[in-house]
Design a protein around this motif. Sequence first.
Motif, PDB file in Angstrom:
ATOM      1  N   UNK A  61     -29.543  -8.014  24.150  1.00 32.96           N
ATOM      2  CA  UNK A  61     -29.597  -8.486  25.520  1.00 32.96           C
ATOM      3  C   UNK A  61     -28.978  -9.880  25.645  1.00 32.96           C
ATOM      4  N   UNK A  62     -29.148 -10.716  24.630  1.00 27.89           N
ATOM      5  CA  UNK A  62     -28.590 -12.064  24.716  1.00 27.89           C
ATOM      6  C   UNK A  62     -27.068 -12.043  24.726  1.00 27.89           C
ATOM      7  N   UNK A  63     -26.468 -10.986  24.175  1.00 26.17           N
ATOM      8  CA  UNK A  63     -25.014 -10.881  24.195  1.00 26.17           C
ATOM      9  C   UNK A  63     -24.497 -10.668  25.617  1.00 26.17           C
ATOM     10  N   UNK A  64     -25.219  -9.891  26.394  1.00 32.78           N
ATOM     11  CA  UNK A  64     -24.842  -9.689  27.792  1.00 32.78           C
ATOM     12  C   UNK A  64     -25.077 -10.979  28.575  1.00 32.78           C
ATOM     13  N   UNK A  65     -26.174 -11.681  28.267  1.00 32.41           N
ATOM     14  CA  UNK A  65     -26.448 -12.960  28.929  1.00 32.41           C
ATOM     15  C   UNK A  65     -25.327 -13.960  28.658  1.00 32.41           C
ATOM     16  N   UNK A  66     -24.823 -13.990  27.439  1.00 35.10           N
ATOM     17  CA  UNK A  66     -23.739 -14.914  27.094  1.00 35.10           C
ATOM     18  C   UNK A  66     -22.491 -14.642  27.938  1.00 35.10           C
ATOM     19  N   UNK A  67     -22.178 -13.359  28.147  1.00 38.22           N
ATOM     20  CA  UNK A  67     -21.028 -13.011  28.976  1.00 38.22           C
ATOM     21  C   UNK A  67     -21.257 -13.416  30.424  1.00 38.22           C
ATOM     22  N   UNK A  68     -22.431 -13.140  30.951  1.00 32.86           N
ATOM     23  CA  UNK A  68     -22.738 -13.494  32.338  1.00 32.86           C
ATOM     24  C   UNK A  68     -22.687 -15.009  32.525  1.00 32.86           C
ATOM     25  N   UNK A  69     -23.258 -15.757  31.581  1.00 31.32           N
ATOM     26  CA  UNK A  69     -23.229 -17.221  31.651  1.00 31.32           C
ATOM     27  C   UNK A  69     -21.793 -17.734  31.649  1.00 31.32           C
ATOM     28  N   UNK A  70     -20.972 -17.197  30.767  1.00 28.71           N
ATOM     29  CA  UNK A  70     -19.575 -17.622  30.674  1.00 28.71           C
ATOM     30  C   UNK A  70     -18.832 -17.346  31.983  1.00 28.71           C
ATOM     31  N   UNK A  71     -18.965 -16.138  32.504  1.00 27.06           N
ATOM     32  CA  UNK A  71     -18.260 -15.761  33.733  1.00 27.06           C
ATOM     33  C   UNK A  71     -18.709 -16.641  34.904  1.00 27.06           C
ATOM     34  N   UNK A  72     -20.012 -16.845  35.041  1.00 33.17           N
ATOM     35  CA  UNK A  72     -20.513 -17.656  36.156  1.00 33.17           C
ATOM     36  C   UNK A  72     -20.054 -19.108  36.058  1.00 33.17           C
ATOM     37  N   UNK A  73     -20.067 -19.680  34.858  1.00 33.17           N
ATOM     38  CA  UNK A  73     -19.623 -21.070  34.714  1.00 33.17           C
ATOM     39  C   UNK A  73     -18.134 -21.223  34.995  1.00 33.17           C
ATOM     40  N   UNK A  74     -17.325 -20.286  34.548  1.00 30.75           N
ATOM     41  CA  UNK A  74     -15.892 -20.362  34.846  1.00 30.75           C
ATOM     42  C   UNK A  74     -15.662 -20.236  36.350  1.00 30.75           C
ATOM     43  N   UNK A  75     -16.399 -19.349  37.010  1.00 22.74           N
ATOM     44  CA  UNK A  75     -16.247 -19.197  38.457  1.00 22.74           C
ATOM     45  C   UNK A  75     -16.716 -20.435  39.215  1.00 22.74           C
ATOM     46  N   UNK A  76     -17.766 -21.096  38.725  1.00 23.25           N
ATOM     47  CA  UNK A  76     -18.222 -22.340  39.358  1.00 23.25           C
ATOM     48  C   UNK A  76     -17.145 -23.410  39.236  1.00 23.25           C
ATOM     49  N   UNK A  77     -16.595 -23.571  38.042  1.00 24.76           N
ATOM     50  CA  UNK A  77     -15.572 -24.589  37.856  1.00 24.76           C
ATOM     51  C   UNK A  77     -14.265 -24.216  38.556  1.00 24.76           C
ATOM     52  N   UNK A  88     -13.875  -7.240  22.360  1.00 29.28           N
ATOM     53  CA  UNK A  88     -13.483  -7.055  20.958  1.00 29.28           C
ATOM     54  C   UNK A  88     -14.661  -7.329  20.031  1.00 29.28           C
ATOM     55  N   UNK A  89     -15.408  -8.399  20.317  1.00 30.97           N
ATOM     56  CA  UNK A  89     -16.512  -8.786  19.441  1.00 30.97           C
ATOM     57  C   UNK A  89     -17.654  -7.782  19.466  1.00 30.97           C
ATOM     58  N   UNK A  90     -18.023  -7.307  20.644  1.00 29.92           N
ATOM     59  CA  UNK A  90     -19.230  -6.479  20.734  1.00 29.92           C
ATOM     60  C   UNK A  90     -18.971  -4.979  20.851  1.00 29.92           C
TER      61      UNK A  90
END
Length: 158
Positions: free
Chosen positions: A1-17, A42-44
């Motif tokens: 589950x943390x792997x999906x959280x990492x993707x969501x966090x990354x996408x949201x932060x890039x969209x904020x910036x 590729x990783x997951x």
Amino acid sequence: MSNIYQLIEFVLLVLVFKKWPSTRKNYFHQIILVMGIIVWIIDYYIAHSLAEYSSMFRVLSSILLVFVCVDQINFTLLNRESSIIFSRMLIKTGFVVYFFYKAFIESFDLFDIKSKYPYSAKFWYIQCSLSILLNLLIAIAFICYRTKPTRSILTSPH
């Protein structure tokens, strides 16, 4: 589950910036976003399974977020955004420090160094402390955030 959280966090932060003004063209953030998503796939899905813990995406996403934050800091320093410079600089600087350290720590897992040394738990405590500090900086930035004064019908001089 943390792997999906990492993707969501990354996408949201890039969209904020991406919403904030930048020195780069709009495609810079899109390239960063696509690179991160491709590495996550590729990783997951190819190199590991979604249930496994892997550091490859975590290291790369942290490095990509540092690039985006440094670009934002450059824009802020070059354009001197009057009233919001302090708030945004706090947030951007906090993100740069946190994600740079996160990339540093996750790189130990790429080479399985963490399990060999007894001081590796101290790295985790430092990362938790930096996370708390980042959240405090964001809270201070929101408290210090000033916008232009607005006028309503009730406060109108007419």
